[in-house]
Design a protein around this motif. Structure first.
Motif, PDB file in Angstrom:
ATOM      1  N   LEU A  76       0.868  -1.180   0.000  1.00  0.00           N
ATOM      2  CA  LEU A  76       0.000   0.000   0.000  1.00  0.00           C
ATOM      3  C   LEU A  76       0.898   1.221   0.000  1.00  0.00           C
ATOM      4  O   LEU A  76       1.739   1.367   0.891  1.00  0.00           O
ATOM      5  N   SER A  77       0.727   2.105  -0.971  1.00  0.00           N
ATOM      6  CA  SER A  77       1.655   3.224  -1.085  1.00  0.00           C
ATOM      7  C   SER A  77       1.103   4.562  -0.646  1.00  0.00           C
ATOM      8  O   SER A  77       1.845   5.385  -0.126  1.00  0.00           O
ATOM      9  N   THR A  78      -0.179   4.821  -0.848  1.00  0.00           N
ATOM     10  CA  THR A  78      -0.686   6.149  -0.505  1.00  0.00           C
ATOM     11  C   THR A  78      -2.202   6.119  -0.314  1.00  0.00           C
ATOM     12  O   THR A  78      -2.887   5.291  -0.896  1.00  0.00           O
ATOM     13  N   VAL A  79      -2.695   7.039   0.505  1.00  0.00           N
ATOM     14  CA  VAL A  79      -4.132   7.217   0.716  1.00  0.00           C
ATOM     15  C   VAL A  79      -4.440   8.686   0.449  1.00  0.00           C
ATOM     16  O   VAL A  79      -3.741   9.576   0.931  1.00  0.00           O
ATOM     17  N   ASN A  80      -5.474   8.925  -0.347  1.00  0.00           N
ATOM     18  CA  ASN A  80      -5.868  10.289  -0.713  1.00  0.00           C
ATOM     19  C   ASN A  80      -7.333  10.494  -0.388  1.00  0.00           C
ATOM     20  O   ASN A  80      -8.133   9.559  -0.505  1.00  0.00           O
ATOM     21  N   GLN A  81      -7.694  11.717  -0.027  1.00  0.00           N
ATOM     22  CA  GLN A  81      -9.078  12.027   0.319  1.00  0.00           C
ATOM     23  C   GLN A  81      -9.560  13.228  -0.471  1.00  0.00           C
ATOM     24  O   GLN A  81      -8.951  14.290  -0.433  1.00  0.00           O
ATOM     25  N   ASN A  82     -10.660  13.058  -1.198  1.00  0.00           N
ATOM     26  CA  ASN A  82     -11.285  14.139  -1.949  1.00  0.00           C
ATOM     27  C   ASN A  82     -12.472  14.638  -1.133  1.00  0.00           C
ATOM     28  O   ASN A  82     -13.496  13.964  -1.037  1.00  0.00           O
ATOM     29  N   LEU A  83     -12.335  15.792  -0.534  1.00  0.00           N
ATOM     30  CA  LEU A  83     -13.398  16.336   0.316  1.00  0.00           C
ATOM     31  C   LEU A  83     -14.619  16.756  -0.488  1.00  0.00           C
ATOM     32  O   LEU A  83     -15.727  16.789   0.047  1.00  0.00           O
TER      33      LEU A  83
END
Length: 165
Positions: A76-83
């Motif tokens: 797992l390399s990254t987690v992103n959040q689109n508000l």
């Protein structure tokens, strides 16, 4: 900020969970797709998690559906959040295993492997948020990830170890 505890009691928050895969082949090329709904940019393949599916099952399914290839997930390399959309996107690194590159009718117009790096990423990935997650995945720094059940008792399903570059 909105509370999840209202007059009727607690209710679970509503979010969309997306998964994507930074997949490389034996030549070090990166698997990219051009989706019909975002035809102005290429991107790493992915989509939304289905109910009852693990993150790893979801990313493998999405990649197979969009590209026609089977992959092995390494981390797992990254987690992103689109508000704006309530979308949380989890990006995995992996490698090509088998299958022929095949665009998915009604979803992807193009599927290809490309030698990708900071020097040429702008030629392929033009959306900033998609470029950022791809550049993060290139670093191959993995965080630990596990899937488990907590009822009726703890049961680990899968675990990926973390790794620095």
């Amino acid at each position: 900020m909105t509370s999840t505890a209202g007059p009727e009691g607690y209710h679970p928050p509503k979010h969309l969970v997306g998964v994507a895969g930074y997949i490389t082949n034996e030549k070090g090329e990166v698997l990219l797709v051009r989706n019909l709904h975002r035809s102005y940019t290429a991107e790493i393949p992915g989509g939304l998690l289905e109910e009852g599916e693990t993150l790893i099952e979801g990313v493998k399914r999405e990649i197979l559906e969009e590209t026609g290839v089977e992959v092995k997930i390494n981390g797992l390399s990254t987690v992103n959040q689109n508000l704006s959309s309530g979308n949380i996107s989890v990006v995995f690194n992996g490698e090509y295993v088998s299958g022929e590159l095949t665009p998915q009718e009604g979803e992807t117009s193009e599927v290809f492997f490309e030698k990708l790096g900071e020097h040429n990423i702008d030629e392929f990935i033009t959306a900033t948020q998609l470029k950022d997650r791809t550049l993060d995945a290139m670093k191959e720094q993995f965080v630990p990830h596990q899937t488990y059940r907590s009822r009726p008792e703890y049961q680990r399903i899968t675990r990926l170890e973390g790794r620095g570059s």
